[in-house]
Design an enzyme around this catalytic site. Structure first.
Site, short mmCIF file in Angstrom:
data_model
loop_
_atom_site.label_atom_id
_atom_site.label_comp_id
_atom_site.label_asym_id
_atom_site.label_seq_id
_atom_site.Cartn_x
_atom_site.Cartn_y
_atom_site.Cartn_z
N ARG A 119 51.82 31.21 34.54
CA ARG A 119 52.90 32.06 35.01
C ARG A 119 53.74 31.37 36.06
O ARG A 119 54.95 31.47 36.07
CB ARG A 119 52.29 33.35 35.58
CG ARG A 119 53.21 34.08 36.55
CD ARG A 119 52.93 35.56 36.63
NE ARG A 119 52.70 36.14 35.34
CZ ARG A 119 51.70 36.97 35.05
NH1 ARG A 119 50.84 37.31 35.98
NH2 ARG A 119 51.56 37.46 33.84
N TYR A 120 53.05 30.72 37.01
CA TYR A 120 53.73 30.06 38.12
C TYR A 120 54.00 28.61 37.77
O TYR A 120 53.30 28.04 36.94
CB TYR A 120 52.85 30.14 39.37
CG TYR A 120 52.58 31.53 39.88
CD1 TYR A 120 53.57 32.24 40.55
CD2 TYR A 120 51.35 32.13 39.69
CE1 TYR A 120 53.32 33.52 41.03
CE2 TYR A 120 51.09 33.42 40.18
CZ TYR A 120 52.08 34.11 40.85
OH TYR A 120 51.83 35.35 41.34
N ARG A 123 50.69 26.14 38.82
CA ARG A 123 49.27 26.50 38.76
C ARG A 123 48.97 27.42 37.58
O ARG A 123 49.85 28.14 37.12
CB ARG A 123 48.80 27.13 40.06
CG ARG A 123 49.57 28.36 40.50
CD ARG A 123 49.43 28.49 42.02
NE ARG A 123 49.95 29.74 42.56
CZ ARG A 123 51.24 29.96 42.77
NH1 ARG A 123 52.15 29.07 42.45
NH2 ARG A 123 51.63 31.12 43.29
N CYS A 132 30.72 39.34 33.17
CA CYS A 132 30.47 39.36 34.61
C CYS A 132 29.02 39.76 34.85
O CYS A 132 28.36 40.30 33.95
CB CYS A 132 31.38 40.37 35.30
SG CYS A 132 33.11 39.88 35.33
N CYS A 136 33.14 46.04 37.58
CA CYS A 136 33.92 46.87 38.50
C CYS A 136 34.70 47.86 37.65
O CYS A 136 35.40 47.45 36.72
CB CYS A 136 34.91 46.02 39.29
SG CYS A 136 34.19 44.58 40.07
N CYS A 139 38.47 47.23 36.83
CA CYS A 139 38.74 45.86 36.38
C CYS A 139 40.14 45.71 35.80
O CYS A 139 40.53 46.44 34.89
CB CYS A 139 37.71 45.45 35.33
SG CYS A 139 38.04 43.82 34.63
N ARG A 141 41.13 43.29 34.02
CA ARG A 141 41.08 42.65 32.71
C ARG A 141 40.12 43.37 31.77
O ARG A 141 39.53 42.77 30.88
CB ARG A 141 40.68 41.18 32.89
CG ARG A 141 41.74 40.23 32.42
CD ARG A 141 41.51 38.81 32.88
NE ARG A 141 42.47 38.47 33.90
CZ ARG A 141 42.17 37.90 35.07
NH1 ARG A 141 40.94 37.56 35.35
NH2 ARG A 141 43.13 37.66 35.93
N ASP A 300 45.91 47.42 40.43
CA ASP A 300 46.79 47.25 39.27
C ASP A 300 46.90 48.54 38.46
O ASP A 300 46.00 49.38 38.49
CB ASP A 300 46.27 46.12 38.38
CG ASP A 300 46.48 44.74 39.00
OD1 ASP A 300 47.46 44.58 39.75
OD2 ASP A 300 45.66 43.85 38.73
N ASP A 337 50.58 43.00 42.24
CA ASP A 337 50.88 42.13 41.10
C ASP A 337 51.95 42.85 40.31
O ASP A 337 51.73 43.95 39.80
CB ASP A 337 49.60 41.90 40.28
CG ASP A 337 49.46 40.44 39.88
OD1 ASP A 337 50.46 39.86 39.41
OD2 ASP A 337 48.36 39.89 40.02
N LYS A 344 52.38 37.87 41.98
CA LYS A 344 52.02 38.57 43.22
C LYS A 344 53.22 38.71 44.14
O LYS A 344 53.88 37.72 44.45
CB LYS A 344 50.89 37.80 43.90
CG LYS A 344 49.61 37.86 43.08
CD LYS A 344 48.54 36.95 43.63
CE LYS A 344 47.37 36.90 42.69
NZ LYS A 344 47.65 36.10 41.48
C1 PLP Z 1 46.87 35.18 41.07
C2 PLP Z 1 47.28 34.22 40.05
C3 PLP Z 1 47.36 32.87 40.36
C4 PLP Z 1 47.06 32.32 41.74
O1 PLP Z 1 47.98 32.80 42.66
P1 PLP Z 1 47.89 32.38 44.21
O2 PLP Z 1 48.91 33.22 44.89
O3 PLP Z 1 48.17 30.91 44.27
O4 PLP Z 1 46.50 32.68 44.66
C5 PLP Z 1 47.76 32.00 39.36
N1 PLP Z 1 48.08 32.46 38.13
C6 PLP Z 1 48.02 33.75 37.82
C7 PLP Z 1 48.42 34.19 36.45
C8 PLP Z 1 47.61 34.69 38.77
O5 PLP Z 1 47.53 35.99 38.44
#
Ligand code: PLP
Length: 393
Positions: A119-120, A123, A132, A136, A139, A141, A300, A337, A344
Site C-alpha cells: 500500500r505504501y 514498505r 493465531c 481476538c 480481529c 482480518r 476498524d 486505518d 493509517k
Molecule cells: C500498518 C501497515 C504498514 C506499516 O505501517 P507503519 O505506519 O509503517 O507501521 C504497512 N503496510 C500496511 C498495508 C499496513 O496496514
C-alpha cells in the site's frame, strides 16, 4: 482494583493445576490445550446468553481459541472482565452495522501477490500464516484468519519473495498474519533468511500477539534465531494492563535482551480500555517491559464490531488526558486505518487555539494558553542585535 493492574501478577496454572511444570511451560502443550469448544468453555465459566449466542456464531466466522495462559486471566465473576470480552464471542459479532466491511482496510485490493499487501511506497505487509495462538474477537482480518470463514489466505511465498526482489523501492517488510511466531523456528528462519538476502530490504519487523497469548513460545532458541536477522523489530499487541503478567514480562524481557526493539499496538475497545487511567497504566507498564507504545488504533469497521467501537471524539479526549500527563515515551500515536484502503491516518487532539501570520496561540496539557512568535518577516519589525554592554568598572 485499578491499582492491582500496575503489578505484574503470574497467570499461573489456574484451571490447569494438574499440568506438570514442563507441560505448562511447553508452548505446544499450551496450544493443544486451548479452549476452543463450547463444552470446554462452559465447564470453566458460566456463560451469559449473549456469550452463548456469540460462541454459536463463531463457528462460521472466527474460531474460538484461548490459550490456558490467557484464559487464567479471566475473572469468572465478572461478565465485563476486560480479558473475557477480548476473547469470548458475543452476539454483537453476528450483527452488521452501517459502514462495516468484510475487508475494512481494503487489503485484498492492494495485494500484487496473494498474501503481500503493498500500500505504501516503501514498505509491505507480508501475511505469512492465517493462524493465531488465540483469537481476538475484534480481529481486523477475521475474513481470512482462523480457517473457519469462507475466504482463505493463500500466500504464495515464492512469488512474494520474487516481488520483494524485483521492487527495489521496498525497504521495510512487516511480517504479520495470523501470527508469524506460530510458525516453527525453522519455517520462520527460512522466511527471514530469504528476506534478509535481498540487499535493498533494510528493516524487518514482526507483528505478534504471541508474547501476550503464549509467552512460553518465546524460547531461548527462538530469540537466538531471531537475533541473527537484525535490524529486526517487533510490534506486540496489548490492550489492557492485566495482560502484562509476570510470564509476559519475562518473555518481553527475553526479546529485549536479544536487542529486538519492541513497540505496542493497542486497539481502543469499548468497556475494555476506553478509559485514560487504564490506558495510562497499560502504557506505563509497557515501558517497564521495555516496550514503547507505538499506535493506539481506532477499531476498524469490521463486520460485527459495533459492540467494540468507541466514538473517535472519545478517543481524542482520552489521548488529551494522557499526552503531557505522563512520560512522552508512554504516549502512542492514535490512528484510524482509512476504511477501504486509506492507510493509517493520525488523529490528534487540537493544541492550536489560533494561528495568525506572526503568532500561534497554543494550549498546553493543562489547558493554559501560550503565544509563540514566528520569526519576523523582513521590514516588519526591528530586530535588535544582542550586544553585550561593556562591563562598568
Ligand atoms: C500498518 C501497515 C504498514 C506499516 O505501517 P507503519 O505506519 O509503517 O507501521 C504497512 N503496510 C500496511 C498495508 C499496513 O496496514
Amino acid at each position: 482494583m485499578q491499582s492491582t493492574f500496575r503489578d505484574f501478577i503470574p497467570a499461573g496454572k489456574g484451571h490447569w493445576a494438574a499440568a506438570s511444570d514442563s507441560e505448562w511451560n511447553d508452548w505446544s502443550w499450551q496450544l493443544r490445550n486451548r479452549v476452543s469448544r463450547l463444552d470446554q468453555l462452559s465447564s470453566k465459566l458460566l456463560l451469559t446468553p449473549d456469550e452463548l449466542a456469540g460462541v454459536a456464531f463463531s463457528e462460521t466466522k472466527l474460531a474460538l481459541g484461548i490459550t490456558p495462559h490467557y484464559f487464567n486471566l479471566i475473572d469468572p465473576n465478572d461478565p465485563l472482565c476486560p480479558i473475557r470480552q477480548q476473547v469470548i464471542p458475543r452476539e454483537g459479532e453476528s450483527i452488521q452495522s452501517p459502514g462495516e466491511l468484510l475487508d475494512p482496510c481494503g487489503e485484498d485490493e492492494s495485494m500484487p501477490v496473494p498474501g503481500l499487501v503493498h500500500r505504501y511506497p516503501d514498505r509491505v505487509l507480508f501475511l505469512v500464516t492465517d493462524r493465531c495462538a488465540a483469537y481476538c474477537r475484534y480481529c481486523t482480518r477475521s475474513r481470512v484468519v482462523s480457517g473457519v470463514g469462507e475466504q482463505h489466505l493463500e500466500t504464495d511465498f515464492a512469488r512474494a519473495i520474487n516481488y520483494l526482489k524485483e521492487h527495489t523501492e521496498i525497504r521495510d517488510v512487516l511480517l504479520s498474519g495470523g501470527d508469524p511466531l506460530l510458525l516453527s523456528d525453522q519455517k520462520l528462519q527460512t522466511i527471514l533468511k530469504a528476506i534478509r538476502d535481498i540487499p535493498h530490504i533494510e528493516f524487518i519487523r514482526i507483528g505478534s500477539r504471541i508474547p501476550i497469548f503464549l509467552p512460553q513460545r518465546i524460547t531461548p532458541a527462538l530469540v537466538a534465531m531471531l537475533k541473527e536477522f537484525h535490524p529486526l523489530w517487533m510490534s506486540v499487541h496489548t490492550n489492557h494492563p492485566k495482560e502484562l503478567t509476570t510470564e509476559v514480562q519475562a518473555a518481553l524481557g527475553r526479546l529485549a535482551d536479544a536487542g529486538i526493539p519492541l513497540g505496542n499496538q493497542a486497539v481502543l475497545l469499548k468497556g475494555i480500555n476506553d478509559d485514560p487511567e487504564i490506558l495510562k497504566t497499560l502504557f506505563q507498564k509497557l515501558l517497564r517491559c521495555r516496550v514503547r507504545p507505538y499506535y493506539l488504533y481506532q477499531c476498524d469497521l469490521i463486520q460485527g464490531s459495533a459492540h467494540f467501537r468507541v466514538p473517535i471524539q472519545r478517543g481524542l479526549e482520552i489521548m488529551e488526558q494522557i499526552r503531557g500527563h505522563t512520560t512522552g515515551y508512554a504516549v502512542p500515536q492514535y490512528v484510524v486505518d482509512g476504511p477501504g484502503g486509506g492507510g493509517k491516518i493520525p488523529l490528534n487532539p487540537d493544541y492550536v487555539v489560533a494561528k495568525e501570520p506572526d503568532r500561534w496561540i497554543l494550549k498546553n496539557y493543562k489547558g493554559e494558553l501560550f503565544e509563540y512568535r514566528e520569526p519576523a518577516t523582513e521590514g516588519e519589525e526591528v530586530i535588535r542585535p544582542l550586544v553585550k554592554e561593556p562591563a562598568a568598572c
